[in-house]
Design a protein around this motif. Structure first.
Motif, PDB file in Angstrom:
ATOM      1  N   VAL A 120       0.860  -1.180   0.000  1.00 43.85           N
ATOM      2  CA  VAL A 120       0.000   0.000   0.000  1.00 43.85           C
ATOM      3  C   VAL A 120       0.897   1.230   0.000  1.00 43.85           C
ATOM      4  N   ILE A 121       0.688   2.101  -0.997  1.00 44.97           N
ATOM      5  CA  ILE A 121       1.464   3.334  -1.136  1.00 44.97           C
ATOM      6  C   ILE A 121       0.604   4.500  -0.674  1.00 44.97           C
ATOM      7  N   ARG A 122       1.146   5.347   0.183  1.00 45.91           N
ATOM      8  CA  ARG A 122       0.409   6.527   0.629  1.00 45.91           C
ATOM      9  C   ARG A 122       0.355   7.540  -0.509  1.00 45.91           C
ATOM     10  N   GLY A 123      -0.776   7.589  -1.168  1.00 44.70           N
ATOM     11  CA  GLY A 123      -0.963   8.477  -2.301  1.00 44.70           C
ATOM     12  C   GLY A 123      -2.156   8.009  -3.110  1.00 44.70           C
ATOM     13  N   SER A 124      -2.721   8.900  -3.913  1.00 43.37           N
ATOM     14  CA  SER A 124      -3.880   8.541  -4.725  1.00 43.37           C
ATOM     15  C   SER A 124      -3.452   7.661  -5.896  1.00 43.37           C
ATOM     16  N   VAL A 125      -4.430   7.003  -6.512  1.00 41.98           N
ATOM     17  CA  VAL A 125      -4.141   6.176  -7.681  1.00 41.98           C
ATOM     18  C   VAL A 125      -3.498   7.009  -8.785  1.00 41.98           C
ATOM     19  N   ASP A 126      -4.019   8.211  -9.031  1.00 44.27           N
ATOM     20  CA  ASP A 126      -3.445   9.064 -10.083  1.00 44.27           C
ATOM     21  C   ASP A 126      -1.998   9.425  -9.767  1.00 44.27           C
ATOM     22  N   GLN A 127      -1.701   9.710  -8.504  1.00 45.66           N
ATOM     23  CA  GLN A 127      -0.332  10.068  -8.133  1.00 45.66           C
ATOM     24  C   GLN A 127       0.619   8.882  -8.309  1.00 45.66           C
ATOM     25  N   VAL A 128       0.195   7.711  -7.874  1.00 45.65           N
ATOM     26  CA  VAL A 128       1.064   6.536  -7.969  1.00 45.65           C
ATOM     27  C   VAL A 128       1.257   6.129  -9.430  1.00 45.65           C
ATOM     28  N   TRP A 129       0.191   6.223 -10.215  1.00 46.94           N
ATOM     29  CA  TRP A 129       0.308   5.907 -11.645  1.00 46.94           C
ATOM     30  C   TRP A 129       1.292   6.860 -12.328  1.00 46.94           C
ATOM     31  N   ARG A 130       1.143   8.160 -12.054  1.00 48.70           N
ATOM     32  CA  ARG A 130       2.032   9.150 -12.688  1.00 48.70           C
ATOM     33  C   ARG A 130       3.478   8.916 -12.289  1.00 48.70           C
ATOM     34  N   ALA A 131       3.698   8.548 -11.032  1.00 48.28           N
ATOM     35  CA  ALA A 131       5.067   8.321 -10.569  1.00 48.28           C
ATOM     36  C   ALA A 131       5.721   7.136 -11.257  1.00 48.28           C
ATOM     37  N   HIS A 132       4.913   6.236 -11.833  1.00 50.54           N
ATOM     38  CA  HIS A 132       5.445   5.094 -12.567  1.00 50.54           C
ATOM     39  C   HIS A 132       5.641   5.391 -14.054  1.00 50.54           C
ATOM     40  N   HIS A 133       5.105   6.514 -14.544  1.00 49.56           N
ATOM     41  CA  HIS A 133       5.129   6.756 -15.984  1.00 49.56           C
ATOM     42  C   HIS A 133       5.745   8.093 -16.380  1.00 49.56           C
ATOM     43  N   ASP A 134       6.064   8.935 -15.425  1.00 55.17           N
ATOM     44  CA  ASP A 134       6.744  10.200 -15.697  1.00 55.17           C
ATOM     45  C   ASP A 134       8.238   9.996 -15.461  1.00 55.17           C
ATOM     46  N   PRO A 135       9.080  10.060 -16.511  1.00 56.86           N
ATOM     47  CA  PRO A 135      10.518   9.783 -16.348  1.00 56.86           C
ATOM     48  C   PRO A 135      11.178  10.622 -15.262  1.00 56.86           C
ATOM     49  N   GLU A 136      10.781  11.881 -15.123  1.00 62.38           N
ATOM     50  CA  GLU A 136      11.400  12.729 -14.101  1.00 62.38           C
ATOM     51  C   GLU A 136      11.121  12.202 -12.706  1.00 62.38           C
ATOM     52  N   LEU A 137       9.917  11.669 -12.492  1.00 59.88           N
ATOM     53  CA  LEU A 137       9.567  11.112 -11.180  1.00 59.88           C
ATOM     54  C   LEU A 137      10.192   9.737 -10.990  1.00 59.88           C
ATOM     55  N   VAL A 138      10.183   8.922 -12.043  1.00 59.14           N
ATOM     56  CA  VAL A 138      10.754   7.576 -11.939  1.00 59.14           C
ATOM     57  C   VAL A 138      12.203   7.639 -11.483  1.00 59.14           C
ATOM     58  N   ARG A 139      12.965   8.590 -12.036  1.00 55.29           N
ATOM     59  CA  ARG A 139      14.385   8.719 -11.683  1.00 55.29           C
ATOM     60  C   ARG A 139      14.587   9.038 -10.198  1.00 55.29           C
ATOM     61  N   GLN A 140      13.580   9.598  -9.544  1.00 53.13           N
ATOM     62  CA  GLN A 140      13.732  10.013  -8.151  1.00 53.13           C
ATOM     63  C   GLN A 140      13.539   8.880  -7.160  1.00 53.13           C
ATOM     64  N   TRP A 141      12.833   7.809  -7.562  1.00 57.92           N
ATOM     65  CA  TRP A 141      12.520   6.786  -6.570  1.00 57.92           C
ATOM     66  C   TRP A 141      12.876   5.356  -6.984  1.00 57.92           C
ATOM     67  N   MET A 142      12.911   5.046  -8.259  1.00 59.12           N
ATOM     68  CA  MET A 142      13.148   3.666  -8.683  1.00 59.12           C
ATOM     69  C   MET A 142      14.645   3.369  -8.701  1.00 59.12           C
ATOM     70  N   LEU A 143      15.218   3.286  -7.491  1.00 55.35           N
ATOM     71  CA  LEU A 143      16.674   3.156  -7.375  1.00 55.35           C
ATOM     72  C   LEU A 143      17.115   1.902  -6.628  1.00 55.35           C
ATOM     73  N   GLY A 144      16.185   1.176  -6.026  1.00 54.48           N
ATOM     74  CA  GLY A 144      16.575  -0.010  -5.267  1.00 54.48           C
ATOM     75  C   GLY A 144      17.347   0.385  -4.022  1.00 54.48           C
ATOM     76  N   PRO A 145      18.300  -0.449  -3.575  1.00 60.77           N
ATOM     77  CA  PRO A 145      19.063  -0.152  -2.358  1.00 60.77           C
ATOM     78  C   PRO A 145      19.839   1.155  -2.480  1.00 60.77           C
ATOM     79  N   ASP A 146      20.154   1.753  -1.337  1.00 64.43           N
ATOM     80  CA  ASP A 146      20.958   2.969  -1.346  1.00 64.43           C
ATOM     81  C   ASP A 146      22.308   2.698  -2.001  1.00 64.43           C
ATOM     82  N   GLY A 147      22.858   3.727  -2.648  1.00 66.58           N
ATOM     83  CA  GLY A 147      24.169   3.587  -3.266  1.00 66.58           C
ATOM     84  C   GLY A 147      24.123   3.340  -4.761  1.00 66.58           C
ATOM     85  N   TRP A 148      22.937   3.447  -5.359  1.00 68.66           N
ATOM     86  CA  TRP A 148      22.795   3.256  -6.806  1.00 68.66           C
ATOM     87  C   TRP A 148      22.155   4.490  -7.431  1.00 68.66           C
ATOM     88  N   ARG A 149      22.473   4.718  -8.691  1.00 76.64           N
ATOM     89  CA  ARG A 149      21.863   5.815  -9.438  1.00 76.64           C
ATOM     90  C   ARG A 149      21.329   5.283 -10.763  1.00 76.64           C
TER      91      ARG A 149
END
Length: 339
Positions: free
Chosen positions: A203-232
């Motif tokens: 469960v992600i704290r956020g609306s469906v529209d917000q979570v969907w956008r975060a998966h499909h907007d490249p600028e947002l994807v780069r901010q969170w889809m990083l896995g463990p710390d220490g990767w870019r």
């Protein structure tokens, strides 16, 4: 027992089951739209259901199987194991609205399926309307089943439809009282569905529209889809239309080799469902994912059903620590949404 009334109307070809629960309407609704909870009661005792797909929006589909021994009370471990398949075609959804919703409903076409998941037209299908109404004591739920013919109604009732509904309702109370197990913050969880499939949920704290956008907007994807710390993330090519390919690549902050994934978007129904293939760059092994975005009390239930070519491949993928890496990423995702 939650079931308080059962009305069978042979003239109008309907059966209505009324149940009362000492829980808020939104809580009862969540038990039906979250497959992790629905699996705990959809099916009589001894025949638990496993949902391999659960789209809670008009036009969506749900697929499930109920598996159990021919005689659940027997201690004979070698007795025959029975499997019954079913599906829902989602026709209409009126989700709860507001902080204290008073009504909600959803309508599905319910049918039986064969082992390969295709509809079993040898058995009758039904239309079912699930209605939720807030009461001073909690929630009243009315489930009305509409049959196409007198003979079909008689056949389904003879198969134990009323008894099955009563037994399923009787199991919901245990799910509803477990308020904390499915709350946001519990973390990313993995459920093995069968020999080759697993469901990863959070469960992600956020609306469906917000979570969907975060998966499909490249600028947002780069901010969170990083896995463990220490990767870019060094490559972020997002697919937004079916047939398009995507490519994600990561490198460590220090020394070491990077890695990446590529695949094809095979289906997209914004903002509720998407499907894609995935393979690690340099590895021909192909895996398929179906992802649903479902609104629940605490935000958005994100569920990925991973289908692998073999049990060995599935277990190898899960053994890499994928779930822990996803949890770290989802914690970042919540911070991105909050910002």
């Amino acid at each position: 027992m939650p079931v308080t009334e059962v009305h069978k109307d042979a003239d109008n070809l309907t059966m209505t089951v009324v149940a009362d629960f000492a829980a808020p309407l939104q809580r009862v609704w969540d038990a039906y739209v979250d497959p992790r909870q629905l699996e705990k009661f959809w099916g009589p005792p001894g025949f638990p259901a496993t949902f391999t797909r659960h789209d809670c929006f008009p036009g969506g589909l749900s697929h499930y199987t109920m598996t159990g021994q021919a005689d659940p009370t027997s201690t004979d471990l070698e007795q025959e194991v029975l499997t019954h398949g079913g599906y829902w075609e989602w026709l209409d959804v009126k989700a709860p609205e507001g902080a204290e919703p008073t009504t909600a409903s959803f309508e599905v076409r319910d049918g039986f399926s064969r082992e390969d998941g295709t509809p079993n037209t040898d058995l009758p299908g039904m239309r079912m309307v699930f209605g939720f109404e807030a009461t001073p004591e909690g929630t009243r739920m009315s489930t009305t089943t509409y049959f196409a013919a007198v003979e079909e109604m008689a056949q389904i009732l003879e198969m134990g439809a009323e008894e099955g509904m009563r037994e399923a309702m009787a199991q919901i109370d245990d799910v509803l009282t477990d308020l904390s197990s499915f709350a946001a913050g519990r973390g990313t969880t993995t459920t093995l569905l069968d020999d080759t499939r697993a469901r990863i949920s959070r469960v992600i704290r956020g609306s469906v529209d917000q979570v969907w956008r975060a998966h499909h907007d490249p600028e947002l994807v780069r901010q969170w889809m990083l896995g463990p710390d220490g990767w870019r993330m060094v490559t972020c090519e997002v697919a937004t239309e079916p047939g398009e390919t995507y490519r994600y690549e990561w490198e460590p902050d220090g020394e070491g080799e990077g890695f990446g994934f590529t695949g094809t978007l095979t289906d997209s129904e914004p903002p509720y469902r998407s499907a894609h293939t995935e393979q690690m760059i340099g590895d021909p092994t192909m895996v398929a994912y179906e992802t649903t975005f479902t609104p629940v009390t605490e935000g958005t239930l994100l569920s990925h059903v991973m289908s692998c070519p073999s049990q060995e491949v599935r277990d190898q993928i899960l053994a890499t620590g994928m779930t822990d890496g996803m949890e770290t990423s989802y914690q970042r995702l919540e911070r991105v949404i909050a910002a």
